[in-house]
Design a protein around this motif. Structure first.
Motif, PDB file in Angstrom:
ATOM      1  N   ALA A  25     -34.994   1.504  56.930  1.00 39.54           N
ATOM      2  CA  ALA A  25     -34.407   0.234  57.353  1.00 39.54           C
ATOM      3  C   ALA A  25     -35.216  -0.399  58.476  1.00 39.54           C
ATOM      4  O   ALA A  25     -35.380  -1.624  58.537  1.00 39.54           O
ATOM      5  N   GLN A  26     -35.757   0.425  59.358  1.00 40.22           N
ATOM      6  CA  GLN A  26     -36.605  -0.091  60.433  1.00 40.22           C
ATOM      7  C   GLN A  26     -37.949  -0.551  59.891  1.00 40.22           C
ATOM      8  O   GLN A  26     -38.486  -1.577  60.330  1.00 40.22           O
ATOM      9  N   LYS A  28     -38.510  -1.812  57.032  1.00 35.99           N
ATOM     10  CA  LYS A  28     -38.274  -3.086  56.350  1.00 35.99           C
ATOM     11  C   LYS A  28     -37.906  -4.190  57.330  1.00 35.99           C
ATOM     12  O   LYS A  28     -37.720  -5.344  56.927  1.00 35.99           O
ATOM     13  N   GLU A  29     -37.768  -3.821  58.600  1.00 35.53           N
ATOM     14  CA  GLU A  29     -37.370  -4.743  59.666  1.00 35.53           C
ATOM     15  C   GLU A  29     -35.986  -5.330  59.421  1.00 35.53           C
ATOM     16  O   GLU A  29     -35.673  -6.442  59.854  1.00 35.53           O
ATOM     17  N   THR A  30     -35.160  -4.558  58.720  1.00 28.95           N
ATOM     18  CA  THR A  30     -33.770  -4.953  58.527  1.00 28.95           C
ATOM     19  C   THR A  30     -32.958  -4.670  59.779  1.00 28.95           C
ATOM     20  O   THR A  30     -31.987  -5.377  60.085  1.00 28.95           O
ATOM     21  N   VAL A  31     -33.353  -3.636  60.500  1.00 28.06           N
ATOM     22  CA  VAL A  31     -32.642  -3.270  61.722  1.00 28.06           C
ATOM     23  C   VAL A  31     -33.641  -2.796  62.770  1.00 28.06           C
ATOM     24  O   VAL A  31     -34.692  -2.220  62.434  1.00 28.06           O
ATOM     25  N   GLU A 105     -24.807  -9.182  64.702  1.00 30.64           N
ATOM     26  CA  GLU A 105     -26.247  -9.265  64.946  1.00 30.64           C
ATOM     27  C   GLU A 105     -26.710  -8.228  65.953  1.00 30.64           C
ATOM     28  O   GLU A 105     -27.827  -7.714  65.866  1.00 30.64           O
ATOM     29  N   LEU A 155     -26.279  -2.740  55.174  1.00 27.20           N
ATOM     30  CA  LEU A 155     -27.072  -3.955  55.308  1.00 27.20           C
ATOM     31  C   LEU A 155     -27.825  -4.248  54.013  1.00 27.20           C
ATOM     32  O   LEU A 155     -28.292  -3.329  53.335  1.00 27.20           O
ATOM     33  N   PRO A 156     -27.957  -5.513  53.646  1.00 33.06           N
ATOM     34  CA  PRO A 156     -28.616  -5.879  52.383  1.00 33.06           C
ATOM     35  C   PRO A 156     -30.022  -5.304  52.271  1.00 33.06           C
ATOM     36  O   PRO A 156     -30.829  -5.406  53.198  1.00 33.06           O
ATOM     37  N   GLY A 157     -30.303  -4.687  51.127  1.00 31.08           N
ATOM     38  CA  GLY A 157     -31.630  -4.180  50.841  1.00 31.08           C
ATOM     39  C   GLY A 157     -31.942  -2.803  51.375  1.00 31.08           C
ATOM     40  O   GLY A 157     -32.972  -2.222  51.031  1.00 31.08           O
ATOM     41  N   VAL A 158     -31.076  -2.236  52.187  1.00 27.42           N
ATOM     42  CA  VAL A 158     -31.374  -0.945  52.810  1.00 27.42           C
ATOM     43  C   VAL A 158     -31.362   0.183  51.781  1.00 27.42           C
ATOM     44  O   VAL A 158     -32.239   1.047  51.777  1.00 27.42           O
ATOM     45  N   ASP A 162     -27.995  -2.875  45.953  1.00 30.74           N
ATOM     46  CA  ASP A 162     -26.923  -3.430  46.775  1.00 30.74           C
ATOM     47  C   ASP A 162     -25.532  -3.128  46.229  1.00 30.74           C
ATOM     48  O   ASP A 162     -24.530  -3.352  46.914  1.00 30.74           O
TER      49      ASP A 162
END
Length: 244
Positions: A25-26, A28-31, A105, A155-158, A162
């Motif tokens: 997830a990190q 992918k810069e999702t979180v 957020e 979170l989307p895409g993680v 989905d």
């Protein structure tokens, strides 16, 4: 989403945040995940974060200054994130709460140690107090890791698919149906024929019934608050009467 953790033992998070879904997830810069030792925000030369409780008693209490200072320093543009206090006295954490937090957020987790927190931290700093169960841990770190994992995977895409979190246990209000994979026959233990039939309508029917059956047998309390379809109600009655 940005998730910050305040802990006296940031090294505890290294393996968890650097592995599996949280690592992906990190990437992918999702979180964004960060851990800060709030001892850095102590106000005296000894970096003291705890002190004796007023009125006497066993144990030490976390002082307000380090945590207030740390939260204020991590608040972007003066906007305070949702501040979550890990505490056995808090609200019981659930999948519904995970889904709620996944819409934020910025989340900031406070992980305490010692006897407890100065009450002013509860009253004037935090927005949520959460517990993962009716038991006491040495500190809030393991509980925070649990909650963070359950939130990030929504979170989307993680997860890559989905639909996966939508079908999880508790997301539908019930426990998930059984799963099987190859081989179809393992040491005489066979996969149910319906799953090999290719009949998608029958497969969905079987999964619905198995989910309801598992919930009825293991967590009947979950069925009190969910709205069942007519078909589900009929099958539930059969389960209650031993006719399913």
């Amino acid at each position: 989403m940005n998730i910050h953790v305040l802990s006296l033992f940031p090294e505890m998070f290294t393996g968890v945040f650097g592995s599996s879904i949280l690592k992906k997830a990190q990437e992918k810069e999702t979180v964004g995940l960060s851990v800060t030792d709030f001892r850095e925000y102590a106000v005296n030369k000894h970096a003291q974060v705890d002190d004796y409780p007023y009125g006497g008693g066993a144990g030490m209490v976390l002082k307000p200054e380090p945590l207030f200072n740390a939260v204020e320093a991590l608040s972007k543009d003066g906007k305070k994130p949702r501040v979550i206090l890990m505490c056995p006295q808090g609200e019981r954490f659930t999948q519904k709460k995970a889904e709620e937090l996944a819409k934020e957020e910025d989340l900031l987790f406070l992980c305490g140690h010692y006897e407890g927190y100065d009450e002013r931290i509860r009253e004037h700093l935090v927005t949520d107090e959460l517990s993962i169960g009716d038991f006491v841990l040495t500190g809030g770190e393991l509980a925070a890791m649990t909650i963070i994992d359950s939130v990030v995977r929504l979170l989307p895409g993680v997860l890559g698919n989905d639909d996966s979190p939508i079908l999880d246990s508790f997301s539908t209000g019930m426990l998930e149906h059984p799963h099987y994979t190859r081989p179809a026959d393992f040491r005489g233990m066979k996969v149910p024929d319906v799953l090999l039939s290719g009949n998608h309508a029958k497969i969905e029917q079987w999964r619905m019934e198995q989910s309801l059956k598992r919930t009825f047998e293991r967590r009947p309390d979950l069925l009190v608050d969910i709205e069942l379809s007519k078909e589900q109600k009929t099958y539930l009655e059969k389960l209650k009467n031993g006719k399913a």
